[in-house]
Design a protein around this motif. Structure first.
Motif, PDB file in Angstrom:
ATOM      1  N   UNK A  28       0.762  -1.207  -0.012  1.00  0.00           N
ATOM      2  CA  UNK A  28       0.080  -0.089  -0.127  1.00  0.00           C
ATOM      3  C   UNK A  28       0.828   1.143  -0.054  1.00  0.00           C
ATOM      4  N   UNK A  29       0.691   1.997  -1.129  1.00  0.00           N
ATOM      5  CA  UNK A  29       1.391   3.285  -1.081  1.00  0.00           C
ATOM      6  C   UNK A  29       0.783   4.249  -0.101  1.00  0.00           C
ATOM      7  N   UNK A  30      -0.587   4.370   0.276  1.00  0.00           N
ATOM      8  CA  UNK A  30      -1.032   5.127   1.252  1.00  0.00           C
ATOM      9  C   UNK A  30      -0.386   4.713   2.628  1.00  0.00           C
ATOM     10  N   UNK A  31      -0.178   3.459   2.720  1.00  0.00           N
ATOM     11  CA  UNK A  31       0.524   3.210   4.287  1.00  0.00           C
ATOM     12  C   UNK A  31       1.769   3.660   4.352  1.00  0.00           C
ATOM     13  N   UNK A  32       2.509   3.588   3.426  1.00  0.00           N
ATOM     14  CA  UNK A  32       4.100   4.303   3.666  1.00  0.00           C
ATOM     15  C   UNK A  32       3.844   5.623   3.411  1.00  0.00           C
ATOM     16  N   UNK A  33       3.070   6.370   2.655  1.00  0.00           N
ATOM     17  CA  UNK A  33       3.117   7.688   2.880  1.00  0.00           C
ATOM     18  C   UNK A  33       2.461   8.400   3.918  1.00  0.00           C
ATOM     19  N   UNK A  34       1.533   7.674   4.501  1.00  0.00           N
ATOM     20  CA  UNK A  34       1.047   8.304   5.916  1.00  0.00           C
ATOM     21  C   UNK A  34       2.115   7.937   6.952  1.00  0.00           C
ATOM     22  N   UNK A  35       2.901   6.990   7.001  1.00  0.00           N
ATOM     23  CA  UNK A  35       4.029   6.809   7.941  1.00  0.00           C
ATOM     24  C   UNK A  35       5.053   7.750   7.985  1.00  0.00           C
ATOM     25  N   UNK A  36       5.229   8.303   6.674  1.00  0.00           N
ATOM     26  CA  UNK A  36       6.446   9.258   6.637  1.00  0.00           C
ATOM     27  C   UNK A  36       6.227  10.569   6.885  1.00  0.00           C
ATOM     28  N   UNK A  37       4.656  10.980   6.996  1.00  0.00           N
ATOM     29  CA  UNK A  37       4.357  12.456   6.834  1.00  0.00           C
ATOM     30  C   UNK A  37       5.129  13.020   8.273  1.00  0.00           C
TER      31      UNK A  37
END
Length: 153
Positions: A28-37
């Motif tokens: 999931x791109x959304x998972x990784x994106x959400x974690x690095x914000x």
């Protein structure tokens, strides 16, 4: 897998490795994106590697990724080293193993930094270092019935 700590420390002084994992399920791109914000970051660079339908001029039908049992530790080491080399706040990467079809995501990596240039540089370093050092091997199948292993030591 390393979970985020929620720290808001200066991005340039204590980068957080928020995700290092290898999975046999869809990524999931959304998972990784959400974690690095990160609230101090104006740039997030994301890389998504997908299975393409060709390699070296031959048509690929599918592929399988295999990994050494130490793969998560090796990926964590790479993430930490990249975090230490760049002024970033958070970074993470997840790679897929098992059978993948054309178009499936094989790897998602993301980095947040105060500025876009720093994020781009760190993300490229993360992906390039991951691909060259983490013990993950690709077995490609071609339309002519041949196959090829990529990344073996």
């Amino acid at each position: 897998m390393t979970e985020p700590t929620g720290s808001t420390a200066e991005a340039s002084t204590s980068a957080e490795v928020v995700l290092c994992d290898v999975r046999d399920e869809a990524l999931s791109v959304d998972e990784v994106l959400g974690l690095v914000r990160h609230p101090q970051c104006g740039g997030i660079a994301v890389f998504v590697g997908v299975v393409r339908d060709h390699d070296h001029g031959a048509s690929v039908t599918a592929l399988d990724y295999s990994a050494h049992p130490s793969v998560v530790d090796a990926l964590a080491t790479v993430c930490r080293e990249v975090a230490d080399r760049h002024p970033v706040a958070r970074l993470g990467a997840v790679h897929r193993v098992g059978h993948l079809e054309i178009g499936d995501m094989a790897v998602v990596a993301a980095v947040s930094a105060a500025h876009r240039g720093e994020a781009f540089e760190a993300c490229r370093d993360l992906v390039d270092t991951l691909k060259s050092t983490v013990p993950i091997w690709k077995h490609q199948q071609f339309t002519d019935g041949s196959d090829e292993w990529v990344g073996l030591p």
